[in-house]
Design a protein around this motif. Structure first.
Motif, PDB file in Angstrom:
ATOM      1  N   ILE A  46       0.865  -1.184   0.000  1.00 43.22           N
ATOM      2  CA  ILE A  46       0.000   0.000   0.000  1.00 43.22           C
ATOM      3  C   ILE A  46       0.896   1.227   0.000  1.00 43.22           C
ATOM      4  N   ARG A  47       0.639   2.143  -0.911  1.00 46.31           N
ATOM      5  CA  ARG A  47       1.395   3.397  -0.979  1.00 46.31           C
ATOM      6  C   ARG A  47       0.503   4.513  -0.425  1.00 46.31           C
ATOM      7  N   ILE A  48       0.993   5.205   0.599  1.00 46.20           N
ATOM      8  CA  ILE A  48       0.213   6.261   1.247  1.00 46.20           C
ATOM      9  C   ILE A  48       0.134   7.493   0.343  1.00 46.20           C
ATOM     10  N   THR A  49      -1.091   7.991   0.176  1.00 48.25           N
ATOM     11  CA  THR A  49      -1.323   9.164  -0.658  1.00 48.25           C
ATOM     12  C   THR A  49      -1.370  10.437   0.204  1.00 48.25           C
ATOM     13  N   LYS A  50      -1.384  11.551  -0.469  1.00 50.35           N
ATOM     14  CA  LYS A  50      -1.443  12.840   0.225  1.00 50.35           C
ATOM     15  C   LYS A  50      -2.693  12.944   1.100  1.00 50.35           C
ATOM     16  N   SER A  51      -3.795  12.399   0.614  1.00 50.18           N
ATOM     17  CA  SER A  51      -5.054  12.497   1.366  1.00 50.18           C
ATOM     18  C   SER A  51      -5.102  11.549   2.561  1.00 50.18           C
ATOM     19  N   GLU A  52      -4.128  10.637   2.669  1.00 52.11           N
ATOM     20  CA  GLU A  52      -4.130   9.662   3.755  1.00 52.11           C
ATOM     21  C   GLU A  52      -3.074   9.953   4.822  1.00 52.11           C
ATOM     22  N   LYS A 106     -13.472   3.732  -3.197  1.00 58.26           N
ATOM     23  CA  LYS A 106     -12.114   4.243  -3.392  1.00 58.26           C
ATOM     24  C   LYS A 106     -11.477   4.735  -2.101  1.00 58.26           C
ATOM     25  N   GLU A 107     -12.306   4.965  -1.078  1.00 57.63           N
ATOM     26  CA  GLU A 107     -11.806   5.522   0.189  1.00 57.63           C
ATOM     27  C   GLU A 107     -11.907   4.464   1.278  1.00 57.63           C
ATOM     28  N   SER A 108     -11.094   3.429   1.180  1.00 58.25           N
ATOM     29  CA  SER A 108     -11.200   2.324   2.136  1.00 58.25           C
ATOM     30  C   SER A 108     -10.755   2.715   3.542  1.00 58.25           C
ATOM     31  N   THR A 109      -9.959   3.783   3.662  1.00 60.25           N
ATOM     32  CA  THR A 109      -9.436   4.140   4.983  1.00 60.25           C
ATOM     33  C   THR A 109      -9.962   5.465   5.509  1.00 60.25           C
ATOM     34  N   PHE A 110     -10.920   6.071   4.817  1.00 62.28           N
ATOM     35  CA  PHE A 110     -11.451   7.346   5.305  1.00 62.28           C
ATOM     36  C   PHE A 110     -12.938   7.451   5.047  1.00 62.28           C
ATOM     37  N   THR A 111     -13.649   7.976   6.034  1.00 61.56           N
ATOM     38  CA  THR A 111     -15.061   8.301   5.909  1.00 61.56           C
ATOM     39  C   THR A 111     -15.260   9.713   6.433  1.00 61.56           C
ATOM     40  N   PRO A 112     -15.903  10.609   5.687  1.00 65.73           N
ATOM     41  CA  PRO A 112     -16.193  11.945   6.212  1.00 65.73           C
ATOM     42  C   PRO A 112     -16.877  11.838   7.578  1.00 65.73           C
ATOM     43  N   LEU A 135     -20.480  20.908  12.333  1.00 66.29           N
ATOM     44  CA  LEU A 135     -19.351  20.937  11.403  1.00 66.29           C
ATOM     45  C   LEU A 135     -18.975  19.521  10.979  1.00 66.29           C
ATOM     46  N   ALA A 136     -18.642  19.369   9.705  1.00 68.24           N
ATOM     47  CA  ALA A 136     -18.204  18.070   9.186  1.00 68.24           C
ATOM     48  C   ALA A 136     -16.901  18.246   8.409  1.00 68.24           C
ATOM     49  N   GLY A 137     -16.026  17.258   8.533  1.00 67.28           N
ATOM     50  CA  GLY A 137     -14.825  17.212   7.718  1.00 67.28           C
ATOM     51  C   GLY A 137     -15.076  16.342   6.512  1.00 67.28           C
ATOM     52  N   LYS A 138     -14.904  16.899   5.321  1.00 63.83           N
ATOM     53  CA  LYS A 138     -15.134  16.155   4.080  1.00 63.83           C
ATOM     54  C   LYS A 138     -13.930  15.308   3.714  1.00 63.83           C
ATOM     55  N   THR A 139     -12.768  15.705   4.195  1.00 63.74           N
ATOM     56  CA  THR A 139     -11.510  15.006   3.930  1.00 63.74           C
ATOM     57  C   THR A 139     -10.830  14.725   5.257  1.00 63.74           C
ATOM     58  N   LEU A 140      -9.804  13.876   5.230  1.00 62.25           N
ATOM     59  CA  LEU A 140      -9.046  13.615   6.455  1.00 62.25           C
ATOM     60  C   LEU A 140      -8.441  14.907   6.981  1.00 62.25           C
ATOM     61  N   LYS A 141      -7.926  15.717   6.072  1.00 62.85           N
ATOM     62  CA  LYS A 141      -7.372  17.014   6.468  1.00 62.85           C
ATOM     63  C   LYS A 141      -8.437  17.867   7.153  1.00 62.85           C
ATOM     64  N   GLY A 142      -9.650  17.868   6.608  1.00 70.34           N
ATOM     65  CA  GLY A 142     -10.737  18.644   7.190  1.00 70.34           C
ATOM     66  C   GLY A 142     -11.115  18.154   8.570  1.00 70.34           C
ATOM     67  N   VAL A 143     -11.229  16.834   8.741  1.00 71.69           N
ATOM     68  CA  VAL A 143     -11.583  16.261  10.039  1.00 71.69           C
ATOM     69  C   VAL A 143     -10.521  16.583  11.076  1.00 71.69           C
ATOM     70  N   ALA A 150      -8.532  30.653  14.480  1.00 72.63           N
ATOM     71  CA  ALA A 150      -8.159  29.536  13.610  1.00 72.63           C
ATOM     72  C   ALA A 150      -6.773  29.759  13.011  1.00 72.63           C
ATOM     73  N   ASP A 151      -5.965  28.706  13.036  1.00 71.50           N
ATOM     74  CA  ASP A 151      -4.647  28.798  12.424  1.00 71.50           C
ATOM     75  C   ASP A 151      -4.349  27.492  11.703  1.00 71.50           C
ATOM     76  N   GLY A 152      -3.102  27.331  11.249  1.00 72.20           N
ATOM     77  CA  GLY A 152      -2.734  26.113  10.535  1.00 72.20           C
ATOM     78  C   GLY A 152      -3.558  25.940   9.276  1.00 72.20           C
ATOM     79  N   SER A 153      -4.099  24.742   9.086  1.00 76.48           N
ATOM     80  CA  SER A 153      -4.862  24.425   7.878  1.00 76.48           C
ATOM     81  C   SER A 153      -6.152  25.224   7.761  1.00 76.48           C
ATOM     82  N   LEU A 154      -6.626  25.761   8.889  1.00 70.73           N
ATOM     83  CA  LEU A 154      -7.885  26.527   8.866  1.00 70.73           C
ATOM     84  C   LEU A 154      -7.641  28.034   8.955  1.00 70.73           C
TER      85      LEU A 154
END
Length: 328
Positions: free
Chosen positions: A4-10, A133-139, A154-162, A293-297
């Protein structure tokens, strides 16, 4: 062997948590046993499980196809009619207005069409979430409201968002404001600081000045927006977010929330049910401010999200206080 190759979204999640999502029917004990036996390797080496994954990392799983399949259950998205309004949305974050009466998450196996069900189906229909396609992430939803409380979730649509939302909530980088109608006339702003602990055998909390064995500190700021005829419309600034905090604090003040079946006045609740059709507590998560809010937000710093009052609440406010009440 499966690689398994880890992607940016993971990235930016622990190895053990990733594996528990990837093999979503496997136990934590099984995962750690495979790590100890080097049946699962991280970048070709023995792993502990607490490594933080980065894009480009590789995982080698020396497991049979049958074993893998037995621990992997395909995720499905159930069709769910949407009952929430969208307040704000970008690539990573979704803010919705939850109506009263809607569960945030299932409490029992038979609970269907909850807010998370509706959010997942909404994102699935938009093509922004594909479970195949998203076996390791669920919003995921990052805050919750009681079933009979309306307002902003509030909901995170991506791992980064969560991860970003959870961190912002944990570090108190956002301010939450509620509107509530209480009995009695509150003429001055104030603060309540007390300890809340769960009542044994009841879905209620008790309030005390001492911490006790399981007491959790709770702090609420309140400000009257209007008062007359024995009622007050309060703006609540929630400093901590404990179970039933606002409702228990208001009751302790001698100003219970109108419509509250657990902490309120039965006679008053019945009157508002007959006159307005109010079937739940008058408590609404009305405003959320990304104050620090700082960082990614950081792009959301200073942004305010607003959820309009439900129609029945608006009717009650206008009937008691007139149409001139400023709700901020």
């Amino acid at each position: 062997m499966k690689e398994i190759r880890i992607t940016k979204s993971e990235e930016n999640q622990r190895l053990d948590k990733f594996l528990l999502k990837y093999m979503n029917k496997a136990s934590k004990a099984f995962i750690y046993k495979m790590l100890r036996k080097k049946r699962i390797k991280y970048n070709g080496k023995k792993a502990e499980g607490n490594e933080l994954l980065r894009a480009g990392d590789s995982l080698s799983l020396y497991l049979s196809e049958d074993t893998m399949c037995s621990f992997m259950e395909e995720k499905v998205v159930s069709q769910a009619e949407r009952h929430f309004a969208i307040i704000y949305e970008d690539d990573d974050v979704l803010a919705v207005a939850k109506p009263a009466g809607l569960l945030t998450h299932p409490e029992k196996s038979e609970d269907k069409d909850t807010l998370i069900d509706q959010v997942l189906f909404y994102l699935f229909e938009k093509g922004q979430y594909a479970p195949s396609k998203e076996s390791t992430f669920t919003p995921a939803l990052c805050n919750r409201l009681d079933r009979n409380t309306s307002g902003i979730v509030l909901a995170g649509k991506t791992l980064k968002g969560v991860q970003s939302l959870n961190e912002a909530i944990r570090n108190k980088q956002m301010d939450k404001y509620y509107l509530t109608l209480v009995q009695g006339e509150v003429k001055q702003a104030g603060k309540i600081s007390a300890f809340l602990s769960k009542e044994e055998g009841k879905n209620q909390v008790r309030i005390s000045k001492e911490a006790g064995i399981d007491g959790k500190e709770s702090i609420t700021h309140y400000r009257p927006l209007a008062y007359c005829e024995g009622y007050t419309l309060l703006e609540i600034h929630l400093i901590t977010g404990k179970t039933h905090q606002i409702r228990a604090h208001m009751q302790a003040m001698g100003h219970p929330v109108v419509g509250d079946r657990k902490y309120g006045d039965t006679g008053v609740n019945q009157e508002f049910r007959q006159n307005f059709g109010l079937s739940n507590q008058f408590l609404h998560g009305a405003r959320l401010v990304f104050s620090n809010a700082d960082g990614s937000l950081s792009y959301l710093k200073g942004k305010t999200l607003n959820a309009p009052l439900p129609k029945v609440f608006q009717q009650i406010v206008e009937d008691i206080f007139g149409e001139s009440v400023a709700l901020e």
